[in-house]
Design a protein around this motif. Structure first.
Motif, PDB file in Angstrom:
ATOM      1  N   MET A  50      22.619  -5.435 -36.491  1.00 42.30           N
ATOM      2  CA  MET A  50      23.436  -6.562 -36.082  1.00 42.30           C
ATOM      3  C   MET A  50      22.631  -7.846 -36.138  1.00 42.30           C
ATOM      4  SD  MET A  50      25.529  -7.104 -32.580  1.00 42.30           S
ATOM      5  CE  MET A  50      26.370  -8.631 -32.347  1.00 42.30           C
ATOM      6  N   PHE A  51      23.294  -8.935 -36.374  1.00 43.80           N
ATOM      7  CA  PHE A  51      22.686 -10.257 -36.427  1.00 43.80           C
ATOM      8  C   PHE A  51      22.409 -10.724 -35.003  1.00 43.80           C
ATOM      9  CE2 PHE A  51      23.395 -14.934 -36.610  1.00 43.80           C
ATOM     10  CZ  PHE A  51      22.303 -15.251 -37.398  1.00 43.80           C
ATOM     11  N   ASP A  52      21.198 -10.460 -34.495  1.00 44.12           N
ATOM     12  CA  ASP A  52      20.913 -10.799 -33.106  1.00 44.12           C
ATOM     13  C   ASP A  52      19.710 -11.713 -32.931  1.00 44.12           C
ATOM     14  OD1 ASP A  52      19.049  -8.867 -33.776  1.00 44.12           O
ATOM     15  OD2 ASP A  52      19.064  -7.944 -31.802  1.00 44.12           O
ATOM     16  N   GLN A  53      19.146 -12.199 -34.055  1.00 44.33           N
ATOM     17  CA  GLN A  53      18.026 -13.127 -33.954  1.00 44.33           C
ATOM     18  C   GLN A  53      18.148 -14.243 -34.976  1.00 44.33           C
ATOM     19  OE1 GLN A  53      14.277 -11.120 -34.285  1.00 44.33           O
ATOM     20  NE2 GLN A  53      14.401 -10.269 -32.228  1.00 44.33           N
ATOM     21  N   ILE A  54      17.654 -15.411 -34.589  1.00 45.72           N
ATOM     22  CA  ILE A  54      17.536 -16.546 -35.508  1.00 45.72           C
ATOM     23  C   ILE A  54      16.100 -17.026 -35.409  1.00 45.72           C
ATOM     24  CG2 ILE A  54      18.230 -18.917 -36.009  1.00 45.72           C
ATOM     25  CD1 ILE A  54      20.977 -18.259 -34.908  1.00 45.72           C
ATOM     26  N   THR A  55      15.388 -16.972 -36.510  1.00 46.40           N
ATOM     27  CA  THR A  55      13.969 -17.319 -36.580  1.00 46.40           C
ATOM     28  C   THR A  55      13.167 -16.715 -35.428  1.00 46.40           C
ATOM     29  OG1 THR A  55      14.193 -19.446 -35.404  1.00 46.40           O
ATOM     30  CG2 THR A  55      14.450 -19.486 -37.801  1.00 46.40           C
ATOM     31  N   PRO A  68      16.141 -14.576 -29.859  1.00 49.84           N
ATOM     32  CA  PRO A  68      17.411 -13.868 -29.646  1.00 49.84           C
ATOM     33  C   PRO A  68      18.580 -14.865 -29.672  1.00 49.84           C
ATOM     34  CG  PRO A  68      15.791 -13.248 -27.990  1.00 49.84           C
ATOM     35  CD  PRO A  68      15.217 -14.401 -28.747  1.00 49.84           C
ATOM     36  N   VAL A  69      19.635 -14.522 -30.356  1.00 42.11           N
ATOM     37  CA  VAL A  69      20.820 -15.379 -30.439  1.00 42.11           C
ATOM     38  C   VAL A  69      21.355 -15.666 -29.033  1.00 42.11           C
ATOM     39  CG1 VAL A  69      23.217 -15.494 -31.244  1.00 42.11           C
ATOM     40  CG2 VAL A  69      21.431 -14.647 -32.769  1.00 42.11           C
ATOM     41  N   HIS A  70      21.257 -14.694 -28.150  1.00 46.44           N
ATOM     42  CA  HIS A  70      21.762 -14.861 -26.786  1.00 46.44           C
ATOM     43  C   HIS A  70      21.125 -16.073 -26.101  1.00 46.44           C
ATOM     44  CE1 HIS A  70      23.624 -13.675 -23.047  1.00 46.44           C
ATOM     45  NE2 HIS A  70      22.455 -13.741 -22.432  1.00 46.44           N
ATOM     46  N   VAL A  71      19.839 -16.224 -26.269  1.00 48.47           N
ATOM     47  CA  VAL A  71      19.121 -17.335 -25.640  1.00 48.47           C
ATOM     48  C   VAL A  71      19.633 -18.672 -26.163  1.00 48.47           C
ATOM     49  CG1 VAL A  71      16.840 -18.391 -25.354  1.00 48.47           C
ATOM     50  CG2 VAL A  71      17.089 -15.898 -25.230  1.00 48.47           C
ATOM     51  N   LEU A  72      20.048 -18.706 -27.405  1.00 47.89           N
ATOM     52  CA  LEU A  72      20.576 -19.945 -27.987  1.00 47.89           C
ATOM     53  C   LEU A  72      22.032 -20.184 -27.585  1.00 47.89           C
ATOM     54  CD1 LEU A  72      19.056 -19.411 -31.538  1.00 47.89           C
ATOM     55  CD2 LEU A  72      18.168 -20.894 -29.739  1.00 47.89           C
ATOM     56  N   ALA A 104      28.084 -15.055 -26.322  1.00 50.42           N
ATOM     57  CA  ALA A 104      26.971 -14.748 -25.414  1.00 50.42           C
ATOM     58  C   ALA A 104      27.025 -13.295 -24.963  1.00 50.42           C
ATOM     59  CB  ALA A 104      27.014 -15.682 -24.203  1.00 50.42           C
ATOM     60  N   ARG A 105      28.221 -12.803 -24.701  1.00 55.11           N
ATOM     61  CA  ARG A 105      28.362 -11.402 -24.284  1.00 55.11           C
ATOM     62  C   ARG A 105      27.896 -10.452 -25.391  1.00 55.11           C
ATOM     63  NH1 ARG A 105      33.942  -8.068 -23.727  1.00 55.11           N
ATOM     64  NH2 ARG A 105      32.969  -6.046 -23.522  1.00 55.11           N
ATOM     65  N   LEU A 106      28.379 -10.688 -26.609  1.00 51.15           N
ATOM     66  CA  LEU A 106      28.029  -9.785 -27.710  1.00 51.15           C
ATOM     67  C   LEU A 106      26.545  -9.882 -28.059  1.00 51.15           C
ATOM     68  CD1 LEU A 106      31.188 -10.314 -29.926  1.00 51.15           C
ATOM     69  CD2 LEU A 106      30.653  -8.359 -28.449  1.00 51.15           C
ATOM     70  N   SER A 107      26.019 -11.084 -28.121  1.00 52.22           N
ATOM     71  CA  SER A 107      24.594 -11.241 -28.432  1.00 52.22           C
ATOM     72  C   SER A 107      23.740 -10.744 -27.267  1.00 52.22           C
ATOM     73  CB  SER A 107      24.272 -12.697 -28.759  1.00 52.22           C
ATOM     74  OG  SER A 107      24.516 -13.538 -27.649  1.00 52.22           O
ATOM     75  N   GLY A 108      24.241 -10.900 -26.050  1.00 44.65           N
ATOM     76  CA  GLY A 108      23.516 -10.384 -24.887  1.00 44.65           C
ATOM     77  C   GLY A 108      23.439  -8.870 -24.904  1.00 44.65           C
ATOM     78  N   GLN A 109      24.529  -8.234 -25.319  1.00 44.49           N
ATOM     79  CA  GLN A 109      24.509  -6.772 -25.422  1.00 44.49           C
ATOM     80  C   GLN A 109      23.487  -6.322 -26.471  1.00 44.49           C
ATOM     81  OE1 GLN A 109      26.209  -4.514 -23.392  1.00 44.49           O
ATOM     82  NE2 GLN A 109      24.754  -3.156 -24.392  1.00 44.49           N
ATOM     83  N   ALA A 110      23.431  -7.030 -27.596  1.00 44.04           N
ATOM     84  CA  ALA A 110      22.444  -6.694 -28.629  1.00 44.04           C
ATOM     85  C   ALA A 110      21.022  -6.888 -28.101  1.00 44.04           C
ATOM     86  CB  ALA A 110      22.680  -7.554 -29.869  1.00 44.04           C
ATOM     87  N   PHE A 111      20.814  -7.967 -27.361  1.00 42.62           N
ATOM     88  CA  PHE A 111      19.503  -8.242 -26.768  1.00 42.62           C
ATOM     89  C   PHE A 111      19.151  -7.170 -25.736  1.00 42.62           C
ATOM     90  CE2 PHE A 111      16.897 -11.509 -24.195  1.00 42.62           C
ATOM     91  CZ  PHE A 111      15.743 -11.215 -24.902  1.00 42.62           C
ATOM     92  N   PHE A 112      20.119  -6.783 -24.919  1.00 45.14           N
ATOM     93  CA  PHE A 112      19.950  -5.737 -23.909  1.00 45.14           C
ATOM     94  C   PHE A 112      19.547  -4.421 -24.579  1.00 45.14           C
ATOM     95  CE2 PHE A 112      22.123  -2.721 -20.845  1.00 45.14           C
ATOM     96  CZ  PHE A 112      21.278  -2.942 -19.776  1.00 45.14           C
ATOM     97  N   HIS A 129      23.185  -8.951 -14.343  1.00 45.66           N
ATOM     98  CA  HIS A 129      23.564 -10.049 -15.230  1.00 45.66           C
ATOM     99  C   HIS A 129      24.541  -9.565 -16.306  1.00 45.66           C
ATOM    100  CE1 HIS A 129      23.387 -13.602 -17.724  1.00 45.66           C
ATOM    101  NE2 HIS A 129      22.867 -12.916 -18.722  1.00 45.66           N
ATOM    102  N   ALA A 130      24.282  -8.396 -16.857  1.00 42.54           N
ATOM    103  CA  ALA A 130      25.158  -7.856 -17.907  1.00 42.54           C
ATOM    104  C   ALA A 130      26.563  -7.591 -17.373  1.00 42.54           C
ATOM    105  CB  ALA A 130      24.559  -6.581 -18.499  1.00 42.54           C
ATOM    106  N   SER A 131      26.661  -7.024 -16.179  1.00 43.58           N
ATOM    107  CA  SER A 131      27.991  -6.744 -15.637  1.00 43.58           C
ATOM    108  C   SER A 131      28.715  -8.033 -15.267  1.00 43.58           C
ATOM    109  CB  SER A 131      27.911  -5.790 -14.454  1.00 43.58           C
ATOM    110  OG  SER A 131      27.225  -6.379 -13.382  1.00 43.58           O
ATOM    111  N   LEU A 132      28.006  -9.021 -14.742  1.00 38.72           N
ATOM    112  CA  LEU A 132      28.626 -10.314 -14.439  1.00 38.72           C
ATOM    113  C   LEU A 132      29.031 -11.039 -15.724  1.00 38.72           C
ATOM    114  CD1 LEU A 132      26.376 -11.535 -11.489  1.00 38.72           C
ATOM    115  CD2 LEU A 132      28.767 -10.820 -11.369  1.00 38.72           C
ATOM    116  N   GLY A 133      28.239 -10.889 -16.781  1.00 39.81           N
ATOM    117  CA  GLY A 133      28.592 -11.487 -18.069  1.00 39.81           C
ATOM    118  C   GLY A 133      29.841 -10.866 -18.660  1.00 39.81           C
ATOM    119  N   LEU A 134      29.987  -9.559 -18.502  1.00 37.67           N
ATOM    120  CA  LEU A 134      31.204  -8.884 -18.953  1.00 37.67           C
ATOM    121  C   LEU A 134      32.416  -9.421 -18.199  1.00 37.67           C
ATOM    122  CD1 LEU A 134      32.714  -6.646 -20.489  1.00 37.67           C
ATOM    123  CD2 LEU A 134      32.074  -5.091 -18.636  1.00 37.67           C
ATOM    124  N   LEU A 135      32.283  -9.536 -16.887  1.00 40.80           N
ATOM    125  CA  LEU A 135      33.380 -10.087 -16.083  1.00 40.80           C
ATOM    126  C   LEU A 135      33.679 -11.530 -16.490  1.00 40.80           C
ATOM    127  CD1 LEU A 135      35.416  -9.888 -13.800  1.00 40.80           C
ATOM    128  CD2 LEU A 135      33.553 -10.459 -12.200  1.00 40.80           C
TER     129      LEU A 135
END
Length: 159
Positions: free
Chosen positions: A1-6, A9-13, A60-68, A80-86
């Motif tokens: 999955m596309f989860d990083q840019i340079t 982690p995409v989530h951080v961005l 953020a949810r999808l990229s966070g799951q990839a990062f997780f 954090h993951a469960s709160l992000g899902l909610l």
């Protein structure tokens, strides 16, 4: 999955869009609901902001799951993951309410010098305005809870 840019982690961005657009759109939603004379100018910012904020939340949810997954699912991120899902579901609900409100709620238009258009009864408009304020507050509280849990996970304050 596309989860990083340079290497980042995409989530951080992506979370930066969430941190900016959710609170701004929440404020626009509250103003749109409670100040009818501003509706003519806030209608499109509310609709577009809700779309961007919701899209950013889901990204953020999808990229966070990839990062997780990349981090081998550490326990300290689970809150954090469960709160992000909610949050992603809350924002979907907020989007629906914001789009309905942007169509249903009317107000004066100073450019035209009259009410923008005939809308539903005042009772329906009042109910929609109250639901929009409630949805805005729920989205605002949930983004704060999620962000706080994420920062605690990153900075090691898991108390």
């Amino acid at each position: 999955m596309f989860d990083q840019i340079t290497g980042l982690p995409v989530h951080v961005l992506v979370i930066h869009a969430v941190v900016v657009f959710v609170p701004l759109t929440v404020l626009v939603g509250i103003a749109f609901a409670v100040v009818p004379k501003w509706r003519w100018v806030l209608r499109w910012p509310l609709a577009i902001g809700a779309l961007i904020a919701t899209g950013g939340t889901w990204a953020a949810r999808l990229s966070g799951q990839a990062f997780f997954d990349r981090l081998n699912e550490p326990e300290y991120v689970e809150t954090h993951a469960s709160l992000g899902l909610l949050l992603s579901w809350v924002m979907l609900g907020f989007l629906v309410v914001a789009l309905v409100a942007s169509y249903v709620l009317t107000g004066p238009n100073p450019i035209r010098g009259a009410i923008e258009r005939e809308g539903p009864s005042r009772v329906i408009q009042l109910v929609v305005a109250i639901v929009l304020v409630a949805a805005s507050l729920v989205a605002g509280v949930q983004v704060i809870r999620t962000g706080d849990a994420g920062s605690r996970a990153v900075w090691g304050q898991n108390q």
